[in-house]
Structure formats: C-alpha cells, structure tokens
Design a protein around this motif. Structure first.
Motif, PDB file in Angstrom:
ATOM      1  N   ILE A  72       0.834  -1.202   0.000  1.00  0.00           N
ATOM      2  CA  ILE A  72       0.000   0.000   0.000  1.00  0.00           C
ATOM      3  C   ILE A  72       0.869   1.253   0.000  1.00  0.00           C
ATOM      4  O   ILE A  72       0.579   2.232  -0.697  1.00  0.00           O
ATOM      5  CB  ILE A  72      -0.947  -0.006   1.217  1.00  0.00           C
ATOM      6  CG1 ILE A  72      -1.940  -1.159   1.098  1.00  0.00           C
ATOM      7  CG2 ILE A  72      -1.685   1.324   1.343  1.00  0.00           C
ATOM      8  CD1 ILE A  72      -2.771  -1.383   2.344  1.00  0.00           C
ATOM      9  N   ASN A  73       1.937   1.222   0.766  1.00  0.00           N
ATOM     10  CA  ASN A  73       2.836   2.375   0.816  1.00  0.00           C
ATOM     11  C   ASN A  73       3.479   2.629  -0.550  1.00  0.00           C
ATOM     12  O   ASN A  73       3.577   3.781  -1.003  1.00  0.00           O
ATOM     13  CB  ASN A  73       3.929   2.137   1.866  1.00  0.00           C
ATOM     14  CG  ASN A  73       4.832   3.339   2.044  1.00  0.00           C
ATOM     15  OD1 ASN A  73       4.396   4.396   2.491  1.00  0.00           O
ATOM     16  ND2 ASN A  73       6.094   3.191   1.703  1.00  0.00           N
ATOM     17  N   THR A 111       3.050   6.695  -1.249  1.00  0.00           N
ATOM     18  CA  THR A 111       4.187   7.480  -1.758  1.00  0.00           C
ATOM     19  C   THR A 111       3.791   8.347  -2.949  1.00  0.00           C
ATOM     20  O   THR A 111       4.455   9.341  -3.245  1.00  0.00           O
ATOM     21  CB  THR A 111       5.339   6.555  -2.176  1.00  0.00           C
ATOM     22  OG1 THR A 111       4.870   5.613  -3.152  1.00  0.00           O
ATOM     23  CG2 THR A 111       5.893   5.819  -0.974  1.00  0.00           C
ATOM     24  N   LYS A 112       2.712   7.981  -3.620  1.00  0.00           N
ATOM     25  CA  LYS A 112       2.266   8.723  -4.814  1.00  0.00           C
ATOM     26  C   LYS A 112       1.389   9.929  -4.467  1.00  0.00           C
ATOM     27  O   LYS A 112       1.242  10.836  -5.289  1.00  0.00           O
ATOM     28  CB  LYS A 112       1.498   7.792  -5.759  1.00  0.00           C
ATOM     29  CG  LYS A 112       2.337   6.666  -6.329  1.00  0.00           C
ATOM     30  CD  LYS A 112       1.494   5.775  -7.248  1.00  0.00           C
ATOM     31  CE  LYS A 112       2.325   4.645  -7.827  1.00  0.00           C
ATOM     32  NZ  LYS A 112       1.529   3.768  -8.725  1.00  0.00           N
ATOM     33  N   VAL A 113       0.795   9.908  -3.261  1.00  0.00           N
ATOM     34  CA  VAL A 113      -0.179  10.974  -2.939  1.00  0.00           C
ATOM     35  C   VAL A 113       0.146  11.730  -1.655  1.00  0.00           C
ATOM     36  O   VAL A 113      -0.623  12.600  -1.241  1.00  0.00           O
ATOM     37  CB  VAL A 113      -1.608  10.382  -2.830  1.00  0.00           C
ATOM     38  CG1 VAL A 113      -2.020   9.713  -4.137  1.00  0.00           C
ATOM     39  CG2 VAL A 113      -1.712   9.397  -1.665  1.00  0.00           C
ATOM     40  N   HIS A 170      -3.932  13.900   2.989  1.00  0.00           N
ATOM     41  CA  HIS A 170      -3.481  13.434   4.301  1.00  0.00           C
ATOM     42  C   HIS A 170      -3.190  11.941   4.232  1.00  0.00           C
ATOM     43  O   HIS A 170      -3.981  11.170   3.696  1.00  0.00           O
ATOM     44  CB  HIS A 170      -4.555  13.678   5.359  1.00  0.00           C
ATOM     45  CG  HIS A 170      -5.051  15.087   5.404  1.00  0.00           C
ATOM     46  ND1 HIS A 170      -4.268  16.151   5.793  1.00  0.00           N
ATOM     47  CD2 HIS A 170      -6.270  15.607   5.097  1.00  0.00           C
ATOM     48  CE1 HIS A 170      -4.975  17.272   5.728  1.00  0.00           C
ATOM     49  NE2 HIS A 170      -6.196  16.967   5.304  1.00  0.00           N
ATOM     50  N   THR A 171      -2.053  11.509   4.765  1.00  0.00           N
ATOM     51  CA  THR A 171      -1.723  10.085   4.827  1.00  0.00           C
ATOM     52  C   THR A 171      -1.468   9.688   6.276  1.00  0.00           C
ATOM     53  O   THR A 171      -0.926  10.460   7.062  1.00  0.00           O
ATOM     54  CB  THR A 171      -0.473   9.766   3.973  1.00  0.00           C
ATOM     55  OG1 THR A 171       0.626  10.566   4.403  1.00  0.00           O
ATOM     56  CG2 THR A 171      -0.755  10.037   2.495  1.00  0.00           C
ATOM     57  N   ASN A 172      -1.886   8.463   6.601  1.00  0.00           N
ATOM     58  CA  ASN A 172      -1.766   7.943   7.976  1.00  0.00           C
ATOM     59  C   ASN A 172      -2.327   8.944   8.989  1.00  0.00           C
ATOM     60  O   ASN A 172      -1.709   9.221  10.019  1.00  0.00           O
ATOM     61  CB  ASN A 172      -0.306   7.607   8.292  1.00  0.00           C
ATOM     62  CG  ASN A 172       0.260   6.542   7.373  1.00  0.00           C
ATOM     63  OD1 ASN A 172      -0.395   5.547   7.076  1.00  0.00           O
ATOM     64  ND2 ASN A 172       1.476   6.747   6.898  1.00  0.00           N
ATOM     65  N   TYR A 173      -3.491   9.467   8.664  1.00  0.00           N
ATOM     66  CA  TYR A 173      -4.101  10.499   9.510  1.00  0.00           C
ATOM     67  C   TYR A 173      -4.948   9.847  10.599  1.00  0.00           C
ATOM     68  O   TYR A 173      -5.774   8.967  10.334  1.00  0.00           O
ATOM     69  CB  TYR A 173      -4.968  11.433   8.672  1.00  0.00           C
ATOM     70  CG  TYR A 173      -5.566  12.548   9.500  1.00  0.00           C
ATOM     71  CD1 TYR A 173      -4.807  13.646   9.861  1.00  0.00           C
ATOM     72  CD2 TYR A 173      -6.893  12.476   9.926  1.00  0.00           C
ATOM     73  CE1 TYR A 173      -5.351  14.660  10.639  1.00  0.00           C
ATOM     74  CE2 TYR A 173      -7.442  13.489  10.698  1.00  0.00           C
ATOM     75  CZ  TYR A 173      -6.666  14.582  11.053  1.00  0.00           C
ATOM     76  OH  TYR A 173      -7.206  15.588  11.821  1.00  0.00           O
ATOM     77  N   ALA A 185      -4.769   5.926  -5.778  1.00  0.00           N
ATOM     78  CA  ALA A 185      -3.818   6.988  -6.135  1.00  0.00           C
ATOM     79  C   ALA A 185      -4.225   7.658  -7.447  1.00  0.00           C
ATOM     80  O   ALA A 185      -4.208   8.891  -7.566  1.00  0.00           O
ATOM     81  CB  ALA A 185      -2.406   6.409  -6.250  1.00  0.00           C
ATOM     82  N   GLU A 186      -4.608   6.845  -8.423  1.00  0.00           N
ATOM     83  CA  GLU A 186      -5.019   7.392  -9.724  1.00  0.00           C
ATOM     84  C   GLU A 186      -6.255   8.272  -9.590  1.00  0.00           C
ATOM     85  O   GLU A 186      -6.363   9.317 -10.245  1.00  0.00           O
ATOM     86  CB  GLU A 186      -5.284   6.239 -10.697  1.00  0.00           C
ATOM     87  CG  GLU A 186      -4.026   5.492 -11.114  1.00  0.00           C
ATOM     88  CD  GLU A 186      -4.324   4.213 -11.864  1.00  0.00           C
ATOM     89  OE1 GLU A 186      -5.536   3.945 -12.107  1.00  0.00           O
ATOM     90  OE2 GLU A 186      -3.382   3.473 -12.203  1.00  0.00           O
TER      91      GLU A 186
END
Length: 286
Positions: A148-149, A154-156, A161-164, A270-271
């Motif tokens: 997933i990472n 890594t793309k977004v 927000h990531t890992n929020y 991501a897309e």
C-alpha cells in the motif's frame, strides 16, 4: 520397487483441455505420500462455483485409497480393477486414459528414496510451497502495508493526508480513534483504509463499524453526499469461504458506500486522487 511421482490435475472444462495442477502422488519405494496445494484448491473451487463438484470429497477419496494401500501392502489394487498402483505402467495408463475431471501426469522416476525433507523440497520445486516451515512466519499485514505504501501512499503524500489519526479531541462527534491510510477532498471525499481480516471477528466488526460511522460523520460535517464519496477498504479476501470473517468481508463488498479492493489494486486510489485533484483539507493535520 522404483520411486516415482505423478502430478494430479483437475480440468474444470474438459472441452477446452485446460487443467490446473492441484497436487502430487509420490511412491517412495515403500509407501505413498500425498500433497494437495491449498492455493490451487482455492483457485479450482472458484472455477467450479457453478458446477456441482465437491473437490474436497474427491481429494479425501484419493487420500483414503493411498492410506489403505499403505496400511495393507498385500492388496495393492486401485479401484479393484487394474494392475498394482505401485507399478509405473499403471500410472502411464492413467496418464493416457484419464481424460475426465481428474487427470494424472506421466510418472516421473526418482533415483533415490525421499525422506520428509526431500519430499518437502520436491513440493517446493513443483508448487512453490512447503510443508515444513523453518523460517519464522512473515507478518502478512506488514507485507500488505508495504504494498500500500509503494502503490498508493508514496504517490499521494504531497497531495492528501496520509496515515491520519482521527480522534475525539479533533472531532468531538467521534467517540473513538481511527486511522485512515489516506484521505482528501475536492468536491467529494476520497479516502482509503487498510484492514486485516486475520483478526478476531469482534475486532474486525468494530473496525468496520467505526469506518462507516466516520464516513457518515465526515459527510455530514463537510456537507457532502454519501453517493458522491469515494471510500475504499483495502483488504485481502479471507481464505475460507465458509468462515464468519469471509461472510463479513462479503457484506462489506456489497455495500455501495465502500469499494473493497485487494492491496495490489491500491494504485486505483492513487489514480483517482490525482485525477480528481484531491487535496488536504483538515487543518488539524497540518
């Protein structure tokens, strides 16, 4: 007696002559050993969904016959008709004339007797599986997180927000803490949550319930439409189709508020984020 093995194949569609290798019979010179691949069995069962075929029953009959032969070496008649099952010629016969659901490969000669370790090495060579795991078990969810990472986060990470972590301090309407792998906004909410179905049923049920509650709370807070949101649950399908965990996974899959995807499909999220130009919107996360 000579040692040899034969690959057992199942043909879901005899007309097309397609087949899947599901296991192996090995005669080590004294007795038979059986191996059936759980992965191949799941694959074949998915191909036989619409056919009235009980694969587990077929396999159990083969294993039972091998056990009978091993326990009584004076009666080595397969189905009480042909030559002794320990004879190479008989397996050549099976290979040539078993054109139905279950098929046998031509026997492959072995020039030395195999012990348990040798049998395991042969299984690993033919099926990329093993009976005797020496290495410590791999944390499958850590592997999933890595996928997933690589395919999503890594793309977004510079867009949304990531890992929020949501909690009651930041959102008083929430009575629980909840972490999203990623979430963004641009006209509609787009977010993803990874979840392992290897946990207890109670824990899985709680996590899913909290996810639906969070979606409802965010939709209301930011005055969005539930139908316009794009929320994903990233999870591997539970292995046992009859388990309660699998039934829960199925029920979530049918829910239109969440799209269930395999970790290998994470790049779909991501897309979508890039296509919709989704962005960070939670001030608390900055």
């Amino acid at each position: 007696m000579k040692s040899f093995y034969s690959i057992l194949k199942l043909s879901p569609n005899i007309a097309t002559e397609d087949s899947v290798a599901i296991g192996m019979l090995l005669f080590d010179g004294e007795q038979f050993r059986c191996f059936f691949s759980d992965k191949k069995k799941r694959l074949v069962n998915s191909l036989l969904d619409e056919k009235n075929v009980n694969l587990n029953f077929i396999i159990s009959q083969i294993m039972e016959k091998c056990n009978e032969i091993n326990n009584d070496k004076n009666e080595l008649q397969f189905f009480y008709k042909y030559e002794k099952l320990t004879d190479l010629n008989y397996f050549n016969y099976l290979s040539n004339y078993s054109n139905g659901l279950i098929q046998f490969s031509k026997p492959n000669m072995l020039y030395e007797k195999l012990d348990d370790t040798g049998f395991d090495k042969l299984i690993n060579f033919l099926f990329k599986e093993t009976l005797y795991k020496i290495e410590p078990p791999v944390d499958n969810f850590l592997v999933i997180k890595d996928i997933i990472n690589r395919k999503l986060l890594t793309k977004v990470s510079n867009r949304v927000h990531t890992n929020y972590k949501f909690n009651q301090e930041k959102f008083p309407s929430l009575y629980f803490s909840f972490e999203m792998d990623c979430i963004g906004l641009n006209g509609s909410l787009t977010g993803a949550k990874s979840l392992s179905f290897d946990k207890s049923l109670q824990v899985i049920d709680k996590d899913i319930s909290h996810y639906f509650t969070l979606i409802s709370s965010l939709t209301s807070k930011y005055k969005k439409s539930l139908e316009d949101n794009n929320f994903f649950l990233i999870s591997e399908e539970p292995e046992s189709n009859s388990s309660k965990e699998h039934k829960l996974w199925e029920s979530v899959s049918y829910n239109k508020l969440i799209t269930v995807i395999n970790p290998e499909e994470s790049d779909r999220v991501a897309e979508l984020i890039i296509k919709n130009n989704s962005a960070k919107f939670l001030i608390e996360a900055e």
